[in-house]
Design a protein around this motif. Structure first.
Motif, PDB file in Angstrom:
ATOM      1  N   VAL A   1      26.350  13.274  28.783  1.00 36.39           N
ATOM      2  CA  VAL A   1      25.846  12.714  27.533  1.00 36.39           C
ATOM      3  C   VAL A   1      24.343  12.909  27.338  1.00 36.39           C
ATOM      4  O   VAL A   1      23.892  13.211  26.233  1.00 36.39           O
ATOM      5  N   CYS A   2      23.579  12.743  28.392  1.00 34.98           N
ATOM      6  CA  CYS A   2      22.122  12.653  28.237  1.00 34.98           C
ATOM      7  C   CYS A   2      21.379  13.970  28.427  1.00 34.98           C
ATOM      8  O   CYS A   2      20.382  14.230  27.758  1.00 34.98           O
ATOM      9  N   LYS A   3      21.850  14.818  29.338  1.00 33.33           N
ATOM     10  CA  LYS A   3      21.045  15.944  29.791  1.00 33.33           C
ATOM     11  C   LYS A   3      21.266  17.206  28.965  1.00 33.33           C
ATOM     12  O   LYS A   3      22.381  17.516  28.569  1.00 33.33           O
ATOM     13  N   LYS A   4      20.179  17.948  28.759  1.00 37.57           N
ATOM     14  CA  LYS A   4      20.246  19.243  28.095  1.00 37.57           C
ATOM     15  C   LYS A   4      20.416  20.368  29.108  1.00 37.57           C
ATOM     16  O   LYS A   4      21.009  21.389  28.814  1.00 37.57           O
ATOM     17  N   GLU A   5      19.855  20.173  30.317  1.00 41.05           N
ATOM     18  CA  GLU A   5      19.950  21.165  31.380  1.00 41.05           C
ATOM     19  C   GLU A   5      20.461  20.488  32.638  1.00 41.05           C
ATOM     20  O   GLU A   5      20.030  19.389  32.988  1.00 41.05           O
ATOM     21  N   ALA A   6      21.376  21.162  33.340  1.00 39.03           N
ATOM     22  CA  ALA A   6      21.982  20.568  34.536  1.00 39.03           C
ATOM     23  C   ALA A   6      20.952  20.315  35.636  1.00 39.03           C
ATOM     24  O   ALA A   6      21.057  19.340  36.379  1.00 39.03           O
ATOM     25  N   ALA A   7      19.946  21.186  35.721  1.00 37.20           N
ATOM     26  CA  ALA A   7      18.991  21.102  36.830  1.00 37.20           C
ATOM     27  C   ALA A   7      17.757  20.264  36.499  1.00 37.20           C
ATOM     28  O   ALA A   7      16.793  20.257  37.261  1.00 37.20           O
ATOM     29  N   ARG A   8      17.760  19.558  35.365  1.00 38.37           N
ATOM     30  CA  ARG A   8      16.619  18.718  34.978  1.00 38.37           C
ATOM     31  C   ARG A   8      17.101  17.335  34.552  1.00 38.37           C
ATOM     32  O   ARG A   8      18.248  17.163  34.145  1.00 38.37           O
ATOM     33  N   VAL A   9      16.180  16.370  34.673  1.00 37.32           N
ATOM     34  CA  VAL A   9      16.494  15.033  34.179  1.00 37.32           C
ATOM     35  C   VAL A   9      16.490  15.063  32.652  1.00 37.32           C
ATOM     36  O   VAL A   9      16.001  16.000  32.028  1.00 37.32           O
ATOM     37  N   CYS A  10      17.027  14.024  32.043  1.00 32.11           N
ATOM     38  CA  CYS A  10      17.088  13.980  30.580  1.00 32.11           C
ATOM     39  C   CYS A  10      15.686  13.761  29.992  1.00 32.11           C
ATOM     40  O   CYS A  10      14.756  13.355  30.692  1.00 32.11           O
ATOM     41  N   ASP A  11      15.546  14.013  28.703  1.00 35.80           N
ATOM     42  CA  ASP A  11      14.243  13.876  28.037  1.00 35.80           C
ATOM     43  C   ASP A  11      13.728  12.442  28.093  1.00 35.80           C
ATOM     44  O   ASP A  11      12.524  12.208  28.221  1.00 35.80           O
ATOM     45  N   GLY A  12      14.646  11.468  27.999  1.00 35.73           N
ATOM     46  CA  GLY A  12      14.222  10.076  28.057  1.00 35.73           C
ATOM     47  C   GLY A  12      13.570   9.729  29.371  1.00 35.73           C
ATOM     48  O   GLY A  12      12.548   9.033  29.419  1.00 35.73           O
ATOM     49  N   CYS A  13      14.154  10.226  30.457  1.00 37.71           N
ATOM     50  CA  CYS A  13      13.578   9.994  31.792  1.00 37.71           C
ATOM     51  C   CYS A  13      12.250  10.733  31.933  1.00 37.71           C
ATOM     52  O   CYS A  13      11.269  10.173  32.433  1.00 37.71           O
TER      53      CYS A  13
END
Length: 395
Positions: free
Chosen positions: A54-66
């Motif tokens: 739901v939250c992440k745009k890229e599997a290898a990165r945290v979401c923008d909110g984080c």
């Protein structure tokens, strides 16, 4: 200016999981290492599936909110738009922050109500994922109380501080790898508090066991009994790993690290009668499998393949990548499965009714979690040895 990402990458390359994976909480609560740009360098405990869907745009990165919260210098704890609690602790080398340790990503008792206000249909439209998949991921999100969150905050702080010390000692100052036994003991005591909260009946045994092992290892260290010290730490790590939730998903890297320690202990026991070889594709290391999947298969190879032979033998663990799945093979050069067991397997075309070999429960767990097309199979079994395959879907 410190090359922050390079420093953390160097530390990860030096088997960071093996060093710190044993001092994280015995739970399914997330704990990850990221650089300043939010790139995930190590998952000690994996992120929830809900966050990935739901939250992440890229599997290898945290979401923008984080990512927007990191480095604001105002606080080390926040609640995301979906109600999940998170803790982030900076890794500071000199005066520069080179990365963060992020933990929890679960509901608190105060925010759990938000879980039931989420519109799964809307989330499905926004993400393109099926409602069933999102609903399942949502149902697996954990809930922690305020006391547990404080413990995780302390643990995240300890891990981030120790990683900073590791960078200074091992990377910047090129010092030898010195085990800080007193620091590990302090972190293990935090883990005991975690056990107390979950189940009072578990307090005495883990507390006594881990601290006793730690004391014995310290004694071995000062007496220069390095093999004994290494055996004790391997055993301690194995016990911690086996205490984790039965159907919790771990990375293959974590499972292989566990098996390496298990086989190291067996190698000391069998000496020249046992040789083992690992050849797992790096592409598979971040993939998820159920914990304690490989151990029963490897143990079977040792007990029924290697032990009966006077001169011992070898165990090989290797991987194969297919289109929609991957397979890990455990091969030994023993005498193969007993004829009656092999006959049962071939007739039923699976590994049911092989409880004595420890295969049945593992096969059942895999099928329950991943589906009937996955699980264990016997690729080969004759007088020259056995090959057991473990089939998983790609994440």
């Amino acid at each position: 200016m410190i090359e922050a990402e390079n420093l953390l990458v160097k530390l990860v390359d030096q088997r960071l999981y093996g060093r710190y994976g044993s001092v994280i909480p015995i739970s399914n609560i997330s704990l990850i290492l990221v650089d300043n740009m939010g790139k995930i360098l190590m998952e000690f405990n994996p992120e929830p599936e809900f966050c990935k869907l739901v939250c992440k745009k890229e599997a290898a990165r945290v979401c923008d909110g984080c990512l927007s919260r990191l480095g604001n210098g105002l606080e080390h704890r926040y609640v995301c738009e979906y109600g999940l609690e998170s803790i982030y602790m900076p890794i500071v080398v000199g005066e520069e922050t080179v990365g963060f340790v992020i933990g929890v990503q679960a509901y608190s008792t105060d925010t759990e109500y938000k879980k039931y206000l989420l519109d799964v249909a809307t989330l499905s439209e926004e993400t393109g994922e099926s409602q069933e998949k999102i609903a399942k991921a949502l149902s697996t999100l954990g809930t922690v109380d305020s006391k547990e969150i404080r413990i995780y905050e302390q643990i995240c702080g300890h891990v981030s501080n120790n990683i900073a010390l590791d960078i200074e000692e091992r990377i910047l100052n090129n010092e030898t790898d010195i085990e800080r036994l007193s620091i590990e003991k302090e972190i293990l005591e935090k883990k005991v508090l975690d056990l107390e909260i979950k189940n009072d009946s578990l307090v005495i045994n883990p507390h006594f066991l881990f601290n006793t092992l730690n004391s014995i290892a310290r004694t071995a260290y000062y007496e220069n009994s390095h093999t004994t010290e290494e055996l004790i730490y391997c055993l301690s790590d194995i016990l911690r790993y086996t205490l984790k939730t039965e159907n919790q998903l771990h990375t293959i890297e974590a499972e292989i690290d566990y098996i390496n320690k298990y086989l190291y202990i067996q190698k000391v026991r069998f000496k020249d009668r046992l040789n083992f070889e690992m050849n797992i594709s790096k592409e598979l290391l971040p993939q998820r499998i159920l914990n304690m999947t490989l151990q029963p298969i490897v143990e079977n190879a040792l007990i029924h393949g290697i032990t009966p032979k006077r001169d011992g033998g070898s165990v090989k663990i290797y991987s194969e990548i297919c289109k929609e799945e991957f397979i890990i093979y455990v091969e030994d050069d023993g005498n193969g499965f007993p004829p009656r067991v092999l006959k049962t397997i071939r007739e039923r075309k699976n590994v049911e009714q092989t409880n004595s070999l420890g295969l049945n429960s593992t096969n059942r767990r895999l099928k329950q979690h991943f589906g009937e097309s996955f699980g264990l199979f016997i690729k080969k079994s004759d007088y020259s040895g056995s090959i057991v395959g473990i089939k998983f879907p790609k994440s």
